[in-house]
Design a protein around this motif. Structure first.
Motif, PDB file in Angstrom:
ATOM      1  N   THR A  41      46.099  47.992  33.414  1.00  0.00           N
ATOM      2  CA  THR A  41      45.247  47.306  34.398  1.00  0.00           C
ATOM      3  C   THR A  41      45.620  47.345  36.000  1.00  0.00           C
ATOM      4  N   LEU A  42      44.804  47.520  36.716  1.00  0.00           N
ATOM      5  CA  LEU A  42      44.826  47.643  38.210  1.00  0.00           C
ATOM      6  C   LEU A  42      44.660  46.170  38.594  1.00  0.00           C
ATOM      7  N   TYR A  43      45.422  45.645  39.501  1.00  0.00           N
ATOM      8  CA  TYR A  43      45.132  44.393  40.192  1.00  0.00           C
ATOM      9  C   TYR A  43      44.838  44.527  41.580  1.00  0.00           C
ATOM     10  N   VAL A  44      43.570  44.257  42.075  1.00  0.00           N
ATOM     11  CA  VAL A  44      43.029  44.555  43.130  1.00  0.00           C
ATOM     12  C   VAL A  44      42.657  43.362  44.052  1.00  0.00           C
ATOM     13  N   SER A  45      43.381  43.273  45.094  1.00  0.00           N
ATOM     14  CA  SER A  45      43.130  42.026  46.100  1.00  0.00           C
ATOM     15  C   SER A  45      42.471  42.676  47.507  1.00  0.00           C
ATOM     16  N   ASN A  46      42.205  41.469  48.114  1.00  0.00           N
ATOM     17  CA  ASN A  46      41.764  41.522  49.770  1.00  0.00           C
ATOM     18  C   ASN A  46      40.271  42.017  49.421  1.00  0.00           C
ATOM     19  N   LEU A  47      39.586  41.513  48.553  1.00  0.00           N
ATOM     20  CA  LEU A  47      38.288  41.770  48.274  1.00  0.00           C
ATOM     21  C   LEU A  47      37.180  40.791  48.961  1.00  0.00           C
ATOM     22  N   PRO A  48      36.186  41.096  49.331  1.00  0.00           N
ATOM     23  CA  PRO A  48      35.076  39.896  50.041  1.00  0.00           C
ATOM     24  C   PRO A  48      35.015  38.993  49.110  1.00  0.00           C
ATOM     25  N   ALA A  49      35.283  37.684  49.401  1.00  0.00           N
ATOM     26  CA  ALA A  49      35.412  36.484  48.665  1.00  0.00           C
ATOM     27  C   ALA A  49      33.807  35.882  48.787  1.00  0.00           C
ATOM     28  N   SER A  50      33.043  35.964  50.054  1.00  0.00           N
ATOM     29  CA  SER A  50      31.913  35.162  50.215  1.00  0.00           C
ATOM     30  C   SER A  50      30.570  36.020  50.447  1.00  0.00           C
ATOM     31  N   LYS A  51      30.930  37.405  50.830  1.00  0.00           N
ATOM     32  CA  LYS A  51      29.732  38.492  51.446  1.00  0.00           C
ATOM     33  C   LYS A  51      29.004  38.879  49.859  1.00  0.00           C
ATOM     34  N   ILE A  52      29.445  38.603  49.011  1.00  0.00           N
ATOM     35  CA  ILE A  52      28.590  39.299  47.873  1.00  0.00           C
ATOM     36  C   ILE A  52      28.839  38.280  46.603  1.00  0.00           C
ATOM     37  N   GLN A  53      27.549  38.466  45.680  1.00  0.00           N
ATOM     38  CA  GLN A  53      27.630  37.688  44.545  1.00  0.00           C
ATOM     39  C   GLN A  53      28.653  38.475  43.725  1.00  0.00           C
ATOM     40  N   LYS A  54      29.022  37.514  42.243  1.00  0.00           N
ATOM     41  CA  LYS A  54      29.898  37.912  41.545  1.00  0.00           C
ATOM     42  C   LYS A  54      29.526  39.199  40.457  1.00  0.00           C
ATOM     43  N   GLU A  55      28.195  39.212  40.161  1.00  0.00           N
ATOM     44  CA  GLU A  55      27.766  40.382  39.270  1.00  0.00           C
ATOM     45  C   GLU A  55      27.682  41.591  40.234  1.00  0.00           C
ATOM     46  N   ASP A  56      27.137  41.490  41.499  1.00  0.00           N
ATOM     47  CA  ASP A  56      27.335  42.695  42.360  1.00  0.00           C
ATOM     48  C   ASP A  56      28.615  43.240  42.830  1.00  0.00           C
ATOM     49  N   LEU A  57      29.567  42.152  42.973  1.00  0.00           N
ATOM     50  CA  LEU A  57      31.050  42.501  43.227  1.00  0.00           C
ATOM     51  C   LEU A  57      31.374  43.436  41.926  1.00  0.00           C
ATOM     52  N   ARG A  58      31.321  42.946  40.635  1.00  0.00           N
ATOM     53  CA  ARG A  58      31.824  43.755  39.566  1.00  0.00           C
ATOM     54  C   ARG A  58      31.072  44.730  39.350  1.00  0.00           C
TER      55      ARG A  58
END
Length: 127
Positions: A41-58
């Motif tokens: 499992t990779l833990y990824v941080s510093n992703l945009p929190a508000s610019k993109i919808q959850k499903e689009d982010l996934r």
């Protein structure tokens, strides 16, 4: 003596960054087992929190990370505690390591991603 204390506090803060919620609390208390092997499992941080919808982010994370191997799951939650973070699950550690090295600092929607290999956290069931 001061150098030893500083390096220990830096090491402990790095370990706490990889954990969330109750795991971070227990790690700060010193109940985390040292030298645990990394997992797939990779833990990824510093992703945009508000610019993109959850499903689009996934979906975007899946497309990006699947170029390095088969992705089993992408977990990206929008809760206050987990926003801007995601977990990418691969089939094996080697593929996860390759993706981590290739995408460390990759600019994703205007922010530089931070990637870490996850590690298994063993929690004491007696507490």
């Amino acid at each position: 003596m001061a150098q030893v204390l500083v390096s220990l506090s830096i090491e402990k803060s790095i370990n706490i960054q990889l954990l969330t919620g109750i795991q971070a609390t227990r790690a700060a208390a010193g109940t985390r087992k040292p030298n645990l092997p990394p997992n797939q499992t990779l833990y990824v941080s510093n992703l945009p929190a508000s610019k993109i919808q959850k499903e689009d982010l996934r979906r975007s994370l899946y497309i990006l990370f699947s170029t390095y191997g088969p992705v089993l799951d992408v977990v990206a939650l929008r809760t206050m505690k987990m926003r801007g973070q995601a977990h990418i699950v691969y089939r094996d550690v080697q593929t996860a390591t390759q993706a981590m090295r290739a995408l460390q600092g990759f600019e994703f929607f205007g922010k530089d991603m931070v990637c870490h290999l996850g590690s298994v956290v063993l929690l004491d069931k007696t507490s």
